[in-house]
Design a protein around this motif. Structure first.
Motif, PDB file in Angstrom:
ATOM      1  N   LYS A 247       0.817  -1.215   0.000  1.00  0.00           N
ATOM      2  CA  LYS A 247       0.000   0.000   0.000  1.00  0.00           C
ATOM      3  C   LYS A 247       0.851   1.266   0.000  1.00  0.00           C
ATOM      4  CE  LYS A 247      -4.108  -1.938   2.243  1.00  0.00           C
ATOM      5  NZ  LYS A 247      -3.666  -3.349   2.185  1.00  0.00           N
ATOM      6  N   ILE A 248       2.146   1.159   0.339  1.00  0.00           N
ATOM      7  CA  ILE A 248       3.003   2.337   0.296  1.00  0.00           C
ATOM      8  C   ILE A 248       3.249   2.731  -1.159  1.00  0.00           C
ATOM      9  CG2 ILE A 248       4.117   1.888   2.507  1.00  0.00           C
ATOM     10  CD1 ILE A 248       6.488   0.693   0.993  1.00  0.00           C
ATOM     11  N   PRO A 249       3.596   3.986  -1.419  1.00  0.00           N
ATOM     12  CA  PRO A 249       3.856   4.409  -2.799  1.00  0.00           C
ATOM     13  C   PRO A 249       4.973   3.600  -3.448  1.00  0.00           C
ATOM     14  CG  PRO A 249       3.628   6.311  -1.374  1.00  0.00           C
ATOM     15  CD  PRO A 249       3.673   5.119  -0.480  1.00  0.00           C
ATOM     16  N   VAL A 250       4.793   3.297  -4.729  1.00  0.00           N
ATOM     17  CA  VAL A 250       5.786   2.561  -5.507  1.00  0.00           C
ATOM     18  C   VAL A 250       6.242   3.441  -6.661  1.00  0.00           C
ATOM     19  CG1 VAL A 250       6.202   0.551  -6.978  1.00  0.00           C
ATOM     20  CG2 VAL A 250       4.844   0.317  -4.880  1.00  0.00           C
ATOM     21  N   ILE A 251       7.556   3.592  -6.787  1.00  0.00           N
ATOM     22  CA  ILE A 251       8.146   4.408  -7.839  1.00  0.00           C
ATOM     23  C   ILE A 251       8.798   3.475  -8.852  1.00  0.00           C
ATOM     24  CG2 ILE A 251       9.838   6.224  -8.351  1.00  0.00           C
ATOM     25  CD1 ILE A 251       9.559   7.025  -5.335  1.00  0.00           C
ATOM     26  N   GLY A 252       8.434   3.619 -10.127  1.00  0.00           N
ATOM     27  CA  GLY A 252       8.967   2.760 -11.174  1.00  0.00           C
ATOM     28  C   GLY A 252      10.202   3.361 -11.819  1.00  0.00           C
ATOM     29  N   ASN A 253      11.176   2.488 -12.112  1.00  0.00           N
ATOM     30  CA  ASN A 253      12.445   2.928 -12.694  1.00  0.00           C
ATOM     31  C   ASN A 253      12.907   1.895 -13.715  1.00  0.00           C
ATOM     32  OD1 ASN A 253      15.848   2.902 -11.620  1.00  0.00           O
ATOM     33  ND2 ASN A 253      14.969   4.414 -12.977  1.00  0.00           N
ATOM     34  N   GLY A 254      13.389   2.393 -14.871  1.00  0.00           N
ATOM     35  CA  GLY A 254      13.934   1.506 -15.886  1.00  0.00           C
ATOM     36  C   GLY A 254      13.384   1.770 -17.267  1.00  0.00           C
ATOM     37  N   ASP A 255      14.257   2.224 -18.173  1.00  0.00           N
ATOM     38  CA  ASP A 255      13.935   2.390 -19.596  1.00  0.00           C
ATOM     39  C   ASP A 255      12.929   3.498 -19.880  1.00  0.00           C
ATOM     40  OD1 ASP A 255      15.681   0.367 -20.003  1.00  0.00           O
ATOM     41  OD2 ASP A 255      14.237  -1.096 -20.758  1.00  0.00           O
ATOM     42  N   ALA A 263       4.592   7.806 -19.370  1.00  0.00           N
ATOM     43  CA  ALA A 263       3.147   7.582 -19.296  1.00  0.00           C
ATOM     44  C   ALA A 263       2.815   6.108 -19.451  1.00  0.00           C
ATOM     45  CB  ALA A 263       2.436   8.404 -20.368  1.00  0.00           C
ATOM     46  N   ALA A 264       3.524   5.425 -20.347  1.00  0.00           N
ATOM     47  CA  ALA A 264       3.275   4.001 -20.569  1.00  0.00           C
ATOM     48  C   ALA A 264       3.605   3.184 -19.329  1.00  0.00           C
ATOM     49  CB  ALA A 264       4.086   3.505 -21.760  1.00  0.00           C
ATOM     50  N   MET A 265       4.683   3.544 -18.612  1.00  0.00           N
ATOM     51  CA  MET A 265       5.020   2.811 -17.392  1.00  0.00           C
ATOM     52  C   MET A 265       3.920   2.940 -16.352  1.00  0.00           C
ATOM     53  SD  MET A 265       8.180   3.232 -14.668  1.00  0.00           S
ATOM     54  CE  MET A 265       9.429   2.317 -15.575  1.00  0.00           C
ATOM     55  N   VAL A 266       3.416   4.159 -16.166  1.00  0.00           N
ATOM     56  CA  VAL A 266       2.348   4.369 -15.193  1.00  0.00           C
ATOM     57  C   VAL A 266       1.124   3.548 -15.565  1.00  0.00           C
ATOM     58  CG1 VAL A 266       0.762   6.061 -14.200  1.00  0.00           C
ATOM     59  CG2 VAL A 266       3.172   6.650 -14.520  1.00  0.00           C
ATOM     60  N   ASP A 267       0.789   3.549 -16.851  1.00  0.00           N
ATOM     61  CA  ASP A 267      -0.386   2.810 -17.301  1.00  0.00           C
ATOM     62  C   ASP A 267      -0.197   1.303 -17.145  1.00  0.00           C
ATOM     63  OD1 ASP A 267      -3.042   2.959 -18.954  1.00  0.00           O
ATOM     64  OD2 ASP A 267      -1.829   1.415 -19.936  1.00  0.00           O
ATOM     65  N   ALA A 268       0.991   0.806 -17.456  1.00  0.00           N
ATOM     66  CA  ALA A 268       1.241  -0.636 -17.435  1.00  0.00           C
ATOM     67  C   ALA A 268       1.400  -1.192 -16.029  1.00  0.00           C
ATOM     68  CB  ALA A 268       2.492  -0.957 -18.260  1.00  0.00           C
ATOM     69  N   THR A 269       1.870  -0.363 -15.097  1.00  0.00           N
ATOM     70  CA  THR A 269       2.214  -0.877 -13.771  1.00  0.00           C
ATOM     71  C   THR A 269       1.353  -0.332 -12.644  1.00  0.00           C
ATOM     72  OG1 THR A 269       3.825   0.871 -13.245  1.00  0.00           O
ATOM     73  CG2 THR A 269       4.609  -1.013 -14.551  1.00  0.00           C
ATOM     74  N   GLY A 270       0.716   0.822 -12.865  1.00  0.00           N
ATOM     75  CA  GLY A 270      -0.030   1.464 -11.790  1.00  0.00           C
ATOM     76  C   GLY A 270       0.865   2.157 -10.780  1.00  0.00           C
ATOM     77  N   CYS A 271       2.155   2.325 -11.101  1.00  0.00           N
ATOM     78  CA  CYS A 271       3.081   2.946 -10.146  1.00  0.00           C
ATOM     79  C   CYS A 271       2.670   4.382  -9.844  1.00  0.00           C
ATOM     80  CB  CYS A 271       4.515   2.881 -10.649  1.00  0.00           C
ATOM     81  SG  CYS A 271       4.850   3.798 -12.165  1.00  0.00           S
ATOM     82  N   ASP A 272       3.091   4.866  -8.688  1.00  0.00           N
ATOM     83  CA  ASP A 272       2.677   6.179  -8.204  1.00  0.00           C
ATOM     84  C   ASP A 272       3.553   7.310  -8.716  1.00  0.00           C
ATOM     85  OD1 ASP A 272       0.569   5.330  -6.090  1.00  0.00           O
ATOM     86  OD2 ASP A 272       2.300   4.058  -5.681  1.00  0.00           O
ATOM     87  N   ALA A 273       4.749   6.976  -9.203  1.00  0.00           N
ATOM     88  CA  ALA A 273       5.681   7.980  -9.719  1.00  0.00           C
ATOM     89  C   ALA A 273       6.698   7.278 -10.606  1.00  0.00           C
ATOM     90  CB  ALA A 273       6.390   8.701  -8.579  1.00  0.00           C
ATOM     91  N   VAL A 274       7.414   8.065 -11.390  1.00  0.00           N
ATOM     92  CA  VAL A 274       8.458   7.505 -12.240  1.00  0.00           C
ATOM     93  C   VAL A 274       9.788   8.119 -11.845  1.00  0.00           C
ATOM     94  CG1 VAL A 274       6.923   7.029 -14.189  1.00  0.00           C
ATOM     95  CG2 VAL A 274       8.071   9.251 -14.046  1.00  0.00           C
TER      96      VAL A 274
END
Length: 415
Positions: A247-255, A263-274
């Motif tokens: 439930k804590i915020p998840v930040i996506g990293n990579g490519d 935008a595609a990463m947020v859509d594909a993963t539901g991450c809270d930030a990039v």
């Protein structure tokens, strides 16, 4: 041949094109503990790169104007930090062992930041829980907004000390570290990690749950294993798995190379930030472009953003190099104020700082001149320069000559 993980070698292997759903966009805000980050974009910590000069440079390069003629007109000033497209910046990773042993004067140099860098997170690496806890307290006392634990660096010298991604093989020790640091500080505590040591040891979901259970405030995942280094495709499905697990915020990293990728990463993963790393040195405008893309897509349904001109690149290179020279002068003035006379060891240190400054200029030249017609000639001039003034002179000469040629060509066409 031994693997070396240096930023210069972190090129992309046949980068993937991601499908672009109609409503995909980076979130406007993210809250980590009591710290508001807006927009939800983070400059990744990069060794040898994200010092105070580069961090402030990125904040400036990321600024946008919310006027009627701007693609960012629909990004409200209230949802951005000083109208910068970069919401959070992070320091280079710092050795907890070294930090705890340093003299106060040297420690201040490693933890230097300026008021306009807030919110800012300090990243630590190490494997001793008590030392990491002590260093986290130092970071908190220095005024940083967040503290982050590095569990992602793949460099051999770091892994050999059981730091960085080396700790991914020892979850019980990670738990002890989490608890020690969490008990030591009140500022938000986060972790950046990889999906595992290798494909046979994928631990990202378990580690994220452990972080949440130990009271950490957010988790950032670089979707590769340590064994991957920076090769192959980042596996975003693991970011999605982590997001589903905690439930804590998840930040996506990579490519993330473009606003569309973000935008595609947020859509594909539901991450809270990039989080963006190696794109930033070659395209310092990436955060501003993401803000523009988000705003224009919100307003018109079509994501658009500015692309840098040659003049933009000239100003960017000139500004960054000048900032480096100015920071060097500030350091020398501070040192002179502490000592009545320059000792032999002080002179050696001064000479080393000048060499480091010029060396970093040459390092960054290869990234900053990417896409500049005739950039190889400028890189050669910079590499042949012996001091900061010569580097700045080479930049001035290259772009002045280029502008004169373009103006002459334009006049010839009109004639």
């Amino acid at each position: 041949m031994k693997k070396r993980y240096t930023l210069e070698q972190k090129h992309w292997d046949n980068p993937a094109d991601h499908p672009m759903p109609e409503h995909a966009r980076v979130p406007a805000t993210l809250t980590i503990g009591n710290v508001k980050i807006a927009p939800a974009t983070v400059l990744a910590p990069m060794a040898g790169v994200t010092d105070t000069v580069f961090r402030r440079f990125i904040k400036n390069a990321s600024q946008f104007s919310a006027d009627a003629d701007s693609n960012a007109a629909n990004v409200e000033a209230a949802t951005s930090n000083q109208q910068s497209g970069c919401g959070l910046i992070m320091t280079e990773f710092t050795s907890a062992d070294g930090l705890s042993r340093m003299r106060e004067t040297k420690r201040k140099r490693y933890l230097t930041y300026y008021d306009d860098e807030h919110p800012i997170s300090a990243q630590l690496f190490g494997s001793n829980p008590e030392t990491l806890a002590d260093s986290a307290r130092i970071v908190q006392d220095a005024g940083f907004d967040l503290v982050d634990l590095n569990l992602g660096c793949p460099a051999k010298r770091v892994v050999a000390c059981n730091g960085g991604s080396g700790l991914l093989r020892d979850l019980p020790l990670i738990e002890t570290i989490f608890k020690a640091v969490r008990a030591a500080v009140t500022i938000p505590f986060t972790v950046k990690f990889r999906i595992g040591w290798n494909d046979a040891n994928i631990v990202c979901v378990e580690l994220a749950k452990l972080a949440e259970d130990c009271g950490l405030n957010a988790a950032a995942l670089h979707a590769r294993t340590r064994e991957d280094g920076y090769t192959g495709q980042a596996r975003w499905e693991y970011i999605a798995a982590v997001k589903d697990a905690v439930k804590i915020p998840v930040i996506g990293n990579g490519d993330i190379r473009t606003p569309e990728d973000a935008a595609a990463m947020v859509d594909a993963t539901g991450c809270d930030a990039v989080m963006i790393g190696r794109t930033a040195p070659s395209n310092p405008w990436i955060f501003r472009q993401i803000a523009q893309y988000t705003a224009s897509k919100e307003a018109t349904g079509v994501g658009t953003y500015d692309h840098p001109t040659n003049d933009d690149r000239y100003r960017m290179i000139r500004t960054y190099f000048q900032m480096m020279v100015d920071e060097l002068a500030i350091e020398e003035q501070a040192e002179a104020a502490r000592a009545a006379a320059i000792t032999a060891s002080g002179q050696i240190a001064r000479d080393q700082r000048h060499r480091d400054c010029v060396g970093k200029m040459k390092q960054f030249a290869s990234w900053f001149t990417h896409g500049v017609p005739g950039g190889s000639a400028l890189r050669k001039q910079i590499f042949d320069s012996k001091n900061g003034a010569a580097v700045l002179g080479a930049v001035e000469h290259f772009f002045e000559t280029k502008q004169a040629v373009e103006e002459a060509n334009a006049e010839a066409i009109l004639a």
